[in-house]
Design a protein around this motif. Structure first.
Motif, short mmCIF file in Angstrom:
data_model
loop_
_atom_site.label_atom_id
_atom_site.label_comp_id
_atom_site.label_asym_id
_atom_site.label_seq_id
_atom_site.Cartn_x
_atom_site.Cartn_y
_atom_site.Cartn_z
N TYR A 18 0.86 -1.19 0.00
CA TYR A 18 0.00 0.00 0.00
C TYR A 18 0.89 1.24 0.00
O TYR A 18 1.92 1.28 0.67
CB TYR A 18 -0.92 0.10 1.23
CG TYR A 18 -1.71 1.40 1.17
CD1 TYR A 18 -2.84 1.48 0.39
CD2 TYR A 18 -1.24 2.55 1.79
CE1 TYR A 18 -3.52 2.69 0.26
CE2 TYR A 18 -1.92 3.76 1.66
CZ TYR A 18 -3.05 3.82 0.88
OH TYR A 18 -3.70 5.01 0.73
N GLU A 41 -1.13 -8.52 -3.83
CA GLU A 41 -2.19 -8.08 -2.92
C GLU A 41 -1.99 -6.62 -2.56
O GLU A 41 -0.94 -6.24 -2.05
CB GLU A 41 -2.18 -8.94 -1.65
CG GLU A 41 -3.24 -8.55 -0.64
CD GLU A 41 -3.12 -9.32 0.65
OE1 GLU A 41 -3.53 -8.76 1.69
OE2 GLU A 41 -2.61 -10.45 0.65
N ASN A 44 -6.00 -2.52 1.91
CA ASN A 44 -6.94 -1.45 2.19
C ASN A 44 -6.52 -0.76 3.49
O ASN A 44 -7.17 -0.90 4.51
CB ASN A 44 -8.35 -2.05 2.30
CG ASN A 44 -9.40 -1.03 2.59
OD1 ASN A 44 -9.30 0.12 2.18
ND2 ASN A 44 -10.42 -1.44 3.31
N GLU A 50 -8.99 2.61 -2.35
CA GLU A 50 -9.91 2.28 -3.44
C GLU A 50 -9.44 2.90 -4.75
O GLU A 50 -9.39 2.23 -5.79
CB GLU A 50 -11.32 2.75 -3.12
CG GLU A 50 -11.94 2.01 -1.95
CD GLU A 50 -13.26 2.61 -1.50
OE1 GLU A 50 -13.96 3.24 -2.33
OE2 GLU A 50 -13.59 2.46 -0.31
N PHE A 53 -6.23 1.16 -5.93
CA PHE A 53 -6.51 -0.21 -6.37
C PHE A 53 -7.07 -0.19 -7.78
O PHE A 53 -6.66 -0.97 -8.64
CB PHE A 53 -7.49 -0.90 -5.40
CG PHE A 53 -7.72 -2.34 -5.74
CD1 PHE A 53 -6.82 -3.31 -5.33
CD2 PHE A 53 -8.82 -2.74 -6.48
CE1 PHE A 53 -7.02 -4.65 -5.64
CE2 PHE A 53 -9.03 -4.06 -6.81
CZ PHE A 53 -8.13 -5.03 -6.38
N ALA A 71 -7.37 -7.87 -2.91
CA ALA A 71 -7.50 -6.76 -1.97
C ALA A 71 -7.38 -7.31 -0.56
O ALA A 71 -8.07 -8.27 -0.21
CB ALA A 71 -8.84 -6.06 -2.16
N PHE A 83 -14.44 -3.65 -3.08
CA PHE A 83 -13.29 -4.16 -3.82
C PHE A 83 -13.67 -5.23 -4.83
O PHE A 83 -13.04 -5.34 -5.88
CB PHE A 83 -12.19 -4.62 -2.85
CG PHE A 83 -11.42 -3.46 -2.28
CD1 PHE A 83 -10.35 -2.92 -2.97
CD2 PHE A 83 -11.80 -2.86 -1.09
CE1 PHE A 83 -9.66 -1.82 -2.48
CE2 PHE A 83 -11.13 -1.76 -0.58
CZ PHE A 83 -10.05 -1.24 -1.28
N ALA A 88 -11.47 -7.04 -7.77
CA ALA A 88 -10.51 -7.84 -7.01
C ALA A 88 -10.74 -9.30 -7.34
O ALA A 88 -11.89 -9.75 -7.40
CB ALA A 88 -10.69 -7.61 -5.51
N LEU A 91 -10.06 -11.77 -1.86
CA LEU A 91 -10.12 -10.89 -0.70
C LEU A 91 -9.37 -11.54 0.45
O LEU A 91 -9.51 -12.75 0.69
CB LEU A 91 -11.57 -10.68 -0.25
CG LEU A 91 -12.54 -10.13 -1.29
CD1 LEU A 91 -13.97 -10.17 -0.74
CD2 LEU A 91 -12.16 -8.72 -1.70
#
Length: 194
Positions: A18, A41, A44, A50, A53, A71, A83, A88, A91
């Motif tokens: 991230y 991956e 979040n 968001e 991504f 995600a 997501f 995605a 998850l």
């Protein structure tokens, strides 16, 4: 869904990333792709999760279609649905929540919940999870993995959390029953592309 699990099995090192800066996100994704990574991956964990991504999805769809993109740090049904709506492929949750399992099942997405005890693992399995994130792996260790694998032979285990990136440590986890390893941002940012 099995195709995604097969891809994770074939490419068991999963970068977890991230950053607020979209250019850094694309760079990390591209470096990973160029280094042979095929599962990525994006977590979040920030205000631009968001938005960034979606930019990674657009980049992937244009330049790296074979990457499976998930995600992570999904902690509610709303986040799961958001997501999933952003395309995605899977998850990852740090928690076990039936509402996330349900959202994933409705949309035919892989849900990888986090668990630390045999009871949590059994709950995950009963909610439909085929792969479980064991964390923090540095605390639980390989003996835990070896101990639970025979109890849940139908499940795949992904380990994360404080695993040294030395090859011997990774081999220990694999011998203990680990299916894949998640690696953090610091690892991704050290990838050098020739």
């Amino acid at each position: 869904m099995n195709t995604i699990i097969n891809t994770i099995e074939a490419y068991p090192i999963i970068p977890v990333y991230y950053h607020n800066d979209p250019a850094r996100c694309i760079e990390a994704f591209n470096r990973s792709y160029q280094a042979g990574i095929r599962v990525f991956e994006f977590v979040n964990r920030g205000e631009k999760a968001e938005e960034n991504f979606k930019k990674i999805v657009d980049y992937r769809d244009k330049y790296a279609k074979e990457i499976v993109l998930g995600a992570g740090t999904i902690t509610s049904r709303k986040q799961a649905e958001t997501f999933i709506g952003l395309n995605a492929d899977f998850l990852v949750s740090p928690v076990v929540l039936p509402e996330i399992a349900e959202a994933a099942a409705i949309h035919h997405k892989i849900w990888i919940p986090g668990a630390m005890t045999p009871t949590e693992i059994a709950i995950c399995s009963n909610l439909g999870a085929k792969m479980i994130k064991i964390f923090p792996a540095s605390v639980i260790g390989t003996s835990f993995l070896k101990g639970i694998k025979p109890l849940f032979p139908h499940l795949k285990f992904m380990v994360t959390g404080g695993i040294p990136l030395e090859i011997e440590e990774i081999k220990k986890m694999v011998r203990g029953g680990c299916f894949s390893n998640r690696v953090r941002r610091s690892f991704i940012e050290t990838i050098r592309i020739p």
